[in-house]
Design a protein around this motif. Sequence first.
Motif, mmCIF file in Angstrom:
data_model
loop_
_atom_site.group_PDB
_atom_site.id
_atom_site.type_symbol
_atom_site.label_atom_id
_atom_site.label_comp_id
_atom_site.label_asym_id
_atom_site.label_seq_id
_atom_site.Cartn_x
_atom_site.Cartn_y
_atom_site.Cartn_z
ATOM 1 N N LEU A 112 -7.048 4.658 -3.404
ATOM 2 C CA LEU A 112 -6.757 3.421 -2.677
ATOM 3 C C LEU A 112 -8.015 2.666 -2.271
ATOM 4 O O LEU A 112 -7.925 1.563 -1.733
ATOM 5 C CB LEU A 112 -5.927 3.724 -1.430
ATOM 6 N N VAL A 113 -9.170 3.275 -2.511
ATOM 7 C CA VAL A 113 -10.459 2.702 -2.138
ATOM 8 C C VAL A 113 -10.453 2.358 -0.639
ATOM 9 O O VAL A 113 -10.659 1.219 -0.231
ATOM 10 C CB VAL A 113 -10.823 1.462 -2.993
ATOM 11 N N CYS A 114 -10.155 3.385 0.161
ATOM 12 C CA CYS A 114 -10.160 3.192 1.605
ATOM 13 C C CYS A 114 -10.621 4.479 2.282
ATOM 14 O O CYS A 114 -10.799 5.509 1.638
ATOM 15 C CB CYS A 114 -8.781 2.782 2.113
ATOM 16 N N ASP A 115 -10.787 4.407 3.575
ATOM 17 C CA ASP A 115 -11.204 5.550 4.359
ATOM 18 C C ASP A 115 -10.047 6.547 4.473
ATOM 19 O O ASP A 115 -8.874 6.144 4.563
ATOM 20 C CB ASP A 115 -11.641 5.075 5.752
ATOM 21 N N ARG B 201 2.121 1.634 -3.405
ATOM 22 C CA ARG B 201 1.031 2.064 -4.286
ATOM 23 C C ARG B 201 0.802 3.570 -4.159
ATOM 24 O O ARG B 201 0.539 4.250 -5.153
ATOM 25 C CB ARG B 201 -0.237 1.289 -3.947
ATOM 26 N N ALA C 113 -7.243 8.589 -0.712
ATOM 27 C CA ALA C 113 -8.219 7.636 -0.166
ATOM 28 C C ALA C 113 -9.098 7.083 -1.283
ATOM 29 O O ALA C 113 -9.379 5.877 -1.332
ATOM 30 C CB ALA C 113 -9.062 8.298 0.915
ATOM 31 N N THR C 114 -9.505 7.940 -2.189
ATOM 32 C CA THR C 114 -10.324 7.501 -3.319
ATOM 33 C C THR C 114 -9.536 6.538 -4.214
ATOM 34 O O THR C 114 -10.043 5.487 -4.603
ATOM 35 C CB THR C 114 -10.811 8.716 -4.131
ATOM 36 N N THR D 283 0.828 -1.210 0.000
ATOM 37 C CA THR D 283 0.000 0.000 0.000
ATOM 38 C C THR D 283 0.860 1.256 0.000
ATOM 39 O O THR D 283 0.561 2.220 -0.707
ATOM 40 C CB THR D 283 -0.963 -0.006 1.200
ATOM 41 N N ARG E 282 -7.560 13.237 0.601
ATOM 42 C CA ARG E 282 -8.847 12.604 0.278
ATOM 43 C C ARG E 282 -8.791 11.931 -1.093
ATOM 44 O O ARG E 282 -9.380 10.881 -1.317
ATOM 45 C CB ARG E 282 -9.977 13.629 0.330
ATOM 46 N N SER F 156 -9.071 8.191 6.933
ATOM 47 C CA SER F 156 -8.300 8.016 8.162
ATOM 48 C C SER F 156 -7.174 6.994 7.980
ATOM 49 O O SER F 156 -6.124 7.109 8.620
ATOM 50 C CB SER F 156 -9.214 7.599 9.316
ATOM 51 N N ASN F 157 -7.366 6.015 7.108
ATOM 52 C CA ASN F 157 -6.300 5.047 6.832
ATOM 53 C C ASN F 157 -5.130 5.695 6.108
ATOM 54 O O ASN F 157 -3.978 5.331 6.324
ATOM 55 C CB ASN F 157 -6.830 3.885 5.989
ATOM 56 N N VAL F 158 -5.429 6.645 5.249
ATOM 57 C CA VAL F 158 -4.387 7.313 4.464
ATOM 58 C C VAL F 158 -3.458 8.098 5.379
ATOM 59 O O VAL F 158 -2.248 8.147 5.151
ATOM 60 C CB VAL F 158 -5.018 8.220 3.384
#
Length: 148
Positions: free
Chosen positions: A62-65, A44, A59-60, A41, A56, A67-69
Amino acid sequence: MSDTAPPAPTKLELLELLAAIGTAQWREFAAAAAQHGLTSTQARVLAQLDGPVPMRGLATLLVCDASNVTGIVDRLEARGLVRREPSPADRRVKNVVATDAGRQVIRVVREEMQAIHGALDTLDEDESATLYALLGRLRPSMEKGARA
């Protein structure tokens, strides 16, 4: 011996082939990244940073929230591979930018993907040009579909 062309592959056969190639590429990418102390990740993220990308937006991609980023970027920033900077358009938005070290490490990761390089070396110039053109035609639709 017949001079008829083989039947065209079905969409399912094409999808299965693309999936197999994508899976092999992803495994090799992750293994090469690990050699440099990166998770797949993190690598990536570095691969996505051709220029400034809002948190943000990552996040889009990586297709994740979102907060994970933050944690991913924190770890990359601690290693000096990325930096955060305010967006010139909206200072509340933080963009992530690859540093020279970040661009270098992702370049090396890609260069070390020897199975992919070897597979591509089996193509002659015309085949490479054809594959590039075909994949280039598919890319916009695939990227659009992934964002939908």
